[in-house]
Design an enzyme around this catalytic site. Structure first.
Site, PDB file in Angstrom:
ATOM      1  N   GLN A 154       7.073   3.721  11.187  1.00 48.38           N
ATOM      2  CA  GLN A 154       6.781   4.082  12.590  1.00 48.38           C
ATOM      3  C   GLN A 154       5.568   3.331  13.116  1.00 48.38           C
ATOM      4  O   GLN A 154       5.463   3.076  14.319  1.00 48.38           O
ATOM      5  CB  GLN A 154       6.529   5.597  12.689  1.00 48.38           C
ATOM      6  CG  GLN A 154       6.108   6.065  14.074  1.00 48.38           C
ATOM      7  CD  GLN A 154       5.627   7.507  14.083  1.00 48.38           C
ATOM      8  OE1 GLN A 154       5.597   8.156  13.036  1.00 48.38           O
ATOM      9  NE2 GLN A 154       5.255   8.006  15.241  1.00 48.38           N
ATOM     10  N   HIS A 184       0.854  -1.200   0.000  1.00 44.06           N
ATOM     11  CA  HIS A 184       0.000   0.000   0.000  1.00 44.06           C
ATOM     12  C   HIS A 184       0.885   1.244   0.000  1.00 44.06           C
ATOM     13  O   HIS A 184       2.127   1.131  -0.029  1.00 44.06           O
ATOM     14  CB  HIS A 184      -0.969  -0.019   1.184  1.00 44.06           C
ATOM     15  CG  HIS A 184      -0.313  -0.176   2.518  1.00 44.06           C
ATOM     16  ND1 HIS A 184       0.516   0.767   3.059  1.00 44.06           N
ATOM     17  CD2 HIS A 184      -0.346  -1.197   3.413  1.00 44.06           C
ATOM     18  CE1 HIS A 184       0.953   0.363   4.242  1.00 44.06           C
ATOM     19  NE2 HIS A 184       0.463  -0.841   4.479  1.00 44.06           N
ATOM     20  N   ALA A 185       0.232   2.414   0.059  1.00 45.05           N
ATOM     21  CA  ALA A 185       0.987   3.668  -0.063  1.00 45.05           C
ATOM     22  C   ALA A 185       2.062   3.812   1.012  1.00 45.05           C
ATOM     23  O   ALA A 185       3.071   4.488   0.789  1.00 45.05           O
ATOM     24  CB  ALA A 185       0.017   4.846  -0.020  1.00 45.05           C
ATOM     25  N   SER A 245      -2.541   0.448   6.664  1.00 44.50           N
ATOM     26  CA  SER A 245      -2.186  -0.912   7.061  1.00 44.50           C
ATOM     27  C   SER A 245      -2.841  -1.876   6.083  1.00 44.50           C
ATOM     28  O   SER A 245      -3.942  -1.616   5.580  1.00 44.50           O
ATOM     29  CB  SER A 245      -2.718  -1.185   8.477  1.00 44.50           C
ATOM     30  OG  SER A 245      -2.788  -2.572   8.716  1.00 44.50           O
ATOM     31  N   HIS A 274       4.028   1.377   2.166  1.00 41.33           N
ATOM     32  CA  HIS A 274       5.230   0.695   1.657  1.00 41.33           C
ATOM     33  C   HIS A 274       5.895   1.537   0.565  1.00 41.33           C
ATOM     34  O   HIS A 274       7.119   1.643   0.506  1.00 41.33           O
ATOM     35  CB  HIS A 274       4.859  -0.661   1.035  1.00 41.33           C
ATOM     36  CG  HIS A 274       4.273  -1.649   1.999  1.00 41.33           C
ATOM     37  ND1 HIS A 274       2.967  -2.071   1.924  1.00 41.33           N
ATOM     38  CD2 HIS A 274       4.828  -2.299   3.052  1.00 41.33           C
ATOM     39  CE1 HIS A 274       2.742  -2.945   2.892  1.00 41.33           C
ATOM     40  NE2 HIS A 274       3.839  -3.098   3.591  1.00 41.33           N
TER      41      HIS A 274
END
Ligand code: PAF
Length: 294
Positions: free
Chosen positions: A145, A31-32, A182, A34
C-alpha cells in the site's frame, strides 16, 4: 531457494512449476515490509517467486539510485529464510539488452503526484513490471500500500493489457512509531528519523478527524497540512486528499459511503518519503485495498 540469473533460466524453471504461483517483485534492500508481502504470498499460493532487480530506469535522480541499498547476499538470505522458492536476480543487461526500445505507459494515472515529481518514473515501473509478469507468469502478484499510486498504475496496466495476474495489495508495514517501512529510511539522520513519524501522525490526525465526523475535504486537508507543519515537516511535495479512482483532489463533503485517499510526499534532509492512508481508517486492510482499483 533456487536462484535464476537469466530470463531463459527463469522461463525453464517456471515451466516446470505445476502449481499456483505468487510473485513478489522487489528492488532489494529487503526489509520487514517485503517479508510481510512474502508471508501473504505464502499463505495464498503453493509456490512463491520473488525478484530482486534495482531498476535504474525508474530512478529520476542519480544520487537516489547510487544510494539505494545493495546487498544481494543479504537479500537472498532473507528471501530464503522467508520461504521464497525461486528468486530471479537479473543483471541490468539481461532486462534491458542492447536496442531495447519498448515502454509501457499508463497515460492518466502516471501524470500526477509521484509522476509529476518524478517524470518517467511510472513509465519505467510499468515497463519493468510488465516484463517481470510476462516471464514469471504468476497467478498473483503482491504490492504494498505504501506505493499506492504505483498500485493504481499497475492495476490499470494489468487490466488494459489483459495480463492474467491478480494484483494483491497489502497494508503498509510500519515501525513502532508509525513510520512506513522503506528501504530509504536508513538514510535518515537521527534527528530526521525522529520527526519522520509526524508523517504518519498527520495521516492519523485525518483518520481521527474523519471518525469525529469531519467530512468537509478542505477541513480534512487543513488538518493534514497543519499537523505536518506542527511536526516540522515543511518541505512537502504534496499533501492532499484525492479520489481513489482518478487520484484527482476531492472537493466538498465526503458522503458516508465514500472512500478517499490521503497522500503525502515530503523531504526530510536529503531523503524523500511517501505515505498514504484511506479514510475511513477501517478500509486500510488487504481485502478493501485489493478491491479498491478493481
Ligand atoms: O516497488 C518496487 O519495489 C518497485 O517499484 C518494483 C515494483 C519492484 C518495480 O521495480
Amino acid at each position: 531457494m533456487i536462484i535464476a540469473h537469466t530470463i531463459p533460466e527463469l522461463l525453464r524453471l517456471r515451466k516446470a512449476i505445476d502449481a499456483i504461483v505468487g510473485f513478489v517483485p522487489t528492488m532489494g534492500g529487503i526489509h520487514a515490509g517485503h517479508l510481510g508481502l512474502i508471508q501473504e504470498a505464502r499463505k495464498d499460493n503453493e509456490t512463491v517467486l520473488a525478484s530482486v532487480f534495482l531498476n535504474p530506469k525508474q530512478f529520476t535522480e542519480a544520487k537516489d539510485f547510487q544510494q539505494y541499498q545493495r546487498d544481494l547476499t543479504r537479500d537472498c538470505q532473507l528471501l530464503r529464510e522467508a520461504g521464497v522458492d525461486l528468486a530471479f536476480v537479473p543483471e541490468i543487461a539481461e532486462m534491458y539488452p542492447e536496442n531495447f526500445q519498448t515502454y509501457v505507459e499508463v497515460e492518466q494515472l502516471s501524470k500526477c503526484w509521484e509522476g509529476a515529481a518524478r517524470p518517467g518514473h511510472f513509465r519505467a515501473v510499468a515497463t519493468v513490471v510488465t516484463i517481470l509478469l510476462n516471464i514469471a507468469q504468476p497467478d498473483r502478484a503482491y504490492f504494498g500500500q505504501k506505493d499506492i499510486q504505483q498500485v493504481a498504475v499497475i492495476r490499470r496496466m494489468v487490466r488494459d493489457l489483459r495480463i492474467p495476474t491478480e494484483i494483491i495489495v497489502v497494508p503498509t508495514y510500519r515501525a513502532k512509531d508509525g513510520l512506513a517501512l522503506s528501504t530509504r529510511n536508513h538514510l535518515l539522520s537521527t534527528e530526521d528519523r525522529k520527526r519522520a513519524n509526524s508523517i504518519y501522525g498527520a495521516l492519523s490526525a485525518v483518520m481521527a478527524a474523519y471518525e469525529n465526523e469531519v467530512r468537509d475535504v478542505d477541513d480534512l486537508r487543513h488538518i493534514l497540512r497543519e499537523t505536518l507543519a506542527r511536526g516540522k515537516i515543511t518541505r512537502i511535495d504534496y499533501a492532499d486528499i484525492v479520489d481513489v479512482q482518478t487520484l484527482k483532489p476531492l472537493q466538498g463533503a465526503l458522503t458516508d459511503e465514500a472512500v478517499a485517499l490521503v497522500l503525502v510526499a515530503a523531504h526530510l534532509g536529503q531523503t524523500r518519503l511517501i505515505d498514504n492512508c484511506l479514510i475511513p481508517a477501517h478500509k486500510n486492510n488487504r481485502a478493501d485495498l485489493t478491491r479498491l482499483f478493481e
